[in-house]
Design a protein around this motif. Structure first.
Motif, PDB file in Angstrom:
ATOM      1  N   TYR A 115      -5.769   8.320  -0.089  1.00  0.00           N
ATOM      2  CA  TYR A 115      -5.459   7.036   0.551  1.00  0.00           C
ATOM      3  C   TYR A 115      -6.748   6.269   0.866  1.00  0.00           C
TER       4      TYR A 115
ATOM      5  N   GLU B 130      -1.066  11.530  -1.922  1.00  0.00           N
ATOM      6  CA  GLU B 130      -0.312  10.802  -2.938  1.00  0.00           C
ATOM      7  C   GLU B 130      -0.824  11.175  -4.333  1.00  0.00           C
TER       8      GLU B 130
ATOM      9  N   ALA C 126      -1.448   6.010  -6.214  1.00  0.00           N
ATOM     10  CA  ALA C 126      -2.364   5.425  -5.232  1.00  0.00           C
ATOM     11  C   ALA C 126      -3.301   4.411  -5.871  1.00  0.00           C
TER      12      ALA C 126
ATOM     13  N   ALA D 101       0.842  -1.199   0.000  1.00  0.00           N
ATOM     14  CA  ALA D 101       0.000   0.000   0.000  1.00  0.00           C
ATOM     15  C   ALA D 101       0.870   1.239   0.000  1.00  0.00           C
ATOM     16  N   THR D 102       0.315   2.327  -0.518  1.00  0.00           N
ATOM     17  CA  THR D 102       0.869   3.638  -0.243  1.00  0.00           C
ATOM     18  C   THR D 102      -0.087   4.293   0.734  1.00  0.00           C
ATOM     19  N   THR D 103       0.432   4.724   1.879  1.00  0.00           N
ATOM     20  CA  THR D 103      -0.415   5.280   2.942  1.00  0.00           C
ATOM     21  C   THR D 103      -0.373   6.806   2.980  1.00  0.00           C
ATOM     22  N   ASN D 104       0.245   7.396   1.963  1.00  0.00           N
ATOM     23  CA  ASN D 104       0.353   8.856   1.882  1.00  0.00           C
ATOM     24  C   ASN D 104      -1.028   9.464   1.640  1.00  0.00           C
ATOM     25  N   PHE D 105      -1.462  10.373   2.524  1.00  0.00           N
ATOM     26  CA  PHE D 105      -2.769  11.015   2.372  1.00  0.00           C
ATOM     27  C   PHE D 105      -2.818  11.926   1.152  1.00  0.00           C
TER      28      PHE D 105
ATOM     29  N   ASN E 154      -3.009   0.735  -4.449  1.00  0.00           N
ATOM     30  CA  ASN E 154      -4.113   0.449  -3.528  1.00  0.00           C
ATOM     31  C   ASN E 154      -5.354  -0.122  -4.197  1.00  0.00           C
TER      32      ASN E 154
ATOM     33  N   LYS F 250      -8.104   2.915  -1.203  1.00  0.00           N
ATOM     34  CA  LYS F 250      -8.230   1.680  -0.418  1.00  0.00           C
ATOM     35  C   LYS F 250      -9.672   1.179  -0.439  1.00  0.00           C
TER      36      LYS F 250
END
Length: 494
Positions: free
Chosen positions: A237, A128, A133, A122-126, A137, A241
């Motif tokens: 994010y 991104e 993303a 995952a990329t968890t960057n808010f 995701n 997701k």
């Protein structure tokens, strides 16, 4: 459903883990190797061009971490040999078909041998880029489930999501799936294919204009925020997701699927030792700012419940859920892994404990002098009120100055521009974190609690202790003062 022993469940299993350099994936790998050395194989998928590069990343970014010191101590001189027998690094890219595994023989081996897939990529960057993303995701989830369908002996797929795909909902948030195309604001139906097409077209348009990489990044980040907000999500994010979950639920077929939705993940509570963390994560940014004496005011409410959970409890929940899935008739289970319902922890608690800790153990400035932090933070209930404050605090005093005046060795114009950049950065942080600092929801964890109760009834004291995921066992004062903030200072503060 009757539980046996997690130790027995893991014996002889072959597990494929994506996103192996990530925070949770590292903890999962360490825990499995420590509690069940008779695991058959761990295939660790890392973003890399080939296995050689993947192996280097495994050693540099995973096994070299202090997290593995307990495991290293257990095996001593045999550690390297043990790892070489049990762990294989695989170069991959989850955003493309077949997970980007180019070696045909290796791919066929994974398809033939894998018992369990844990998708932690995952990329968890808010904030991104939308293309990045969506690639990891959202489309990553599609590529994972397609790969899983071709695994001849696969028993189950566990997907790591986030509880905050709920957006900014209020009240009790249930452990329920998202329907394909569902939005959070009742807007026109969400079509993932259209979102993908819009993303690709915007990229092509920018490339046709010979836009710089900086411009492309800026435009794609802004587009991510726009598309997320359009459908009711606060950031890219949570948006991507949520779409990933929709795809998994739609495409999984007969594959038993577990969706783990942790809340805000903190440092380890107990295992392999208290306080291990990587970097500064979510609300910890505000703890660090407070410790550095830079948090006089912030968006938030003292009464807001911070739904936080130690990282090792998340891992314990995931492993026990895998064992439960192997014995259950249910094909899909969603677990909220958090604390807000059973052991709430508020912003006021975090602030008070941060004050206690940094008063006794102050950080030092660049000259080695202790930093004094204020007793209370002034919390503001909206981004607009914070914006008004920083305008008055940082911008208005400069309005009347003569352009030719020198301020701190800069011209007024340059200094004013610098201040504007600082204000912009502060506003960006507050907008990103506002959904969490003003969150009014409580995460129901009925499924997770049923899992815990069933495990307790199994009366396996060793498992109950080693796989504790009960948030009511967290003494927040002791944990924050003696594990979390010390760990954050040691591993996260620069």
């Amino acid at each position: 459903m009757e539980f046996g022993s997690v130790h027995n469940f893991l014996d002889g299993k072959t597990i494929l883990v994506t996103g192996a350099t990530g925070f949770l994936a590292k903890l999962l790998v360490e825990k499995i190797l420590r509690v069940q050395p008779n695991i058959k194989k761990l295939y660790l998928l890392l973003r890399a061009a080939d296995s050689e590069e993947a192996t280097k990343r495994l050693h540099d970014e995973v096994l070299s971490k202090e997290l593995f010191r307990v495991l290293r101590g257990m095996w001593g001189a045999d550690f390297v040999s043990f790892i070489s027998q049990k762990v294989l690094a695989v170069g991959c890219d989850v955003s493309v078909e077949n997970l980007g595994i180019k070696d045909t023989k290796l791919r066929e081996m994974l398809l033939a041998e894998t018992d369990i897939i844990v998708n932690a990529a995952a990329t968890t960057n808010f904030y991104e880029r939308l293309d990045v993303a969506m690639g990891i995701n959202t489309m990553g989830a599609l590529n994972i489930v397609n790969f899983a369908k071709n695994c001849s002996k696969l028993q189950m797929l566990l997907h790591v999501s986030t509880a905050y795909i709920c957006g900014e909902r209020k009240g009790l948030v249930a452990e329920e799936p998202f329907a394909m195309g569902e939005t959070l604001n009742g807007s026109s139906k969400l079509d993932i294919n259209i979102e993908k097409l819009l993303t690709e077209e915007k990229l092509k348009e920018l490339e046709a204009e010979n836009a710089s990489e900086k411009t492309i990044t800026s435009v794609m980040k802004n587009l991510g925020t726009i598309r997320s907000n359009l459908h009711g999500w606060p950031n890219v994010y949570a948006f991507t997701k949520a779409m990933g979950e929709m795809i998994l639920l739609k495409m999984k077929g007969d594959i038993p699927l577990i969706i783990a939705r942790p809340t805000i993940i903190l440092s380890t509570h107990s295992e392999p030792f208290p306080g291990w963390i990587e970097g500064v994560r979510t609300v910890d940014l505000f703890v660090v700012m407070y410790g550095k004496g830079k948090l006089g005011r912030s968006v938030g409410r003292r009464s807001t419940i911070i739904d936080a959970i130690p990282a090792d409890m998340v891992i314990n929940s995931m492993i026990v859920a895998l064992e439960a899935c192997s014995k259950s008739c249910s094909k899909t289970l969603i677990y909220h892994i958090g604390s807000s319902l059973r052991n709430p922890f508020r912003i006021s608690d975090l602030e008070d404990l941060a004050h206690q800790y940094f008063t006794k153990h102050p950080l030092t400035d660049m000259f080695g002098k202790p930093v004094a932090c204020s007793k209370k933070v002034s919390w503001m209930s909206s981004v607009s009120s914070f914006h008004r404050y920083i305008n008055i605090r940082y911008m208005l005093p400069l309005k009347g100055l003569n352009v030719m005046n020198k301020v701190c060795c800069y011209s007024h114009e340059a200094f004013y521009s610098e201040r504007k950049l600082k204000v912009k950065k502060m506003m960006g942080i507050m907008r990103l974190y506002k959904p969490y600092l003003l969150f009014e929801g409580i995460f129901d964890d009925k499924n997770a609690e049923n899992l815990r109760m069933t495990k307790m009834k199994a009366k396996d004291d060793d498992d109950v202790g080693r796989f504790n995921s009960d948030p009511t066992t967290i003494d927040w004062t002791h944990y924050v003062l003696n594990a979390h903030i010390p760990g954050l200072v040691k591993y996260g503060v620069k």
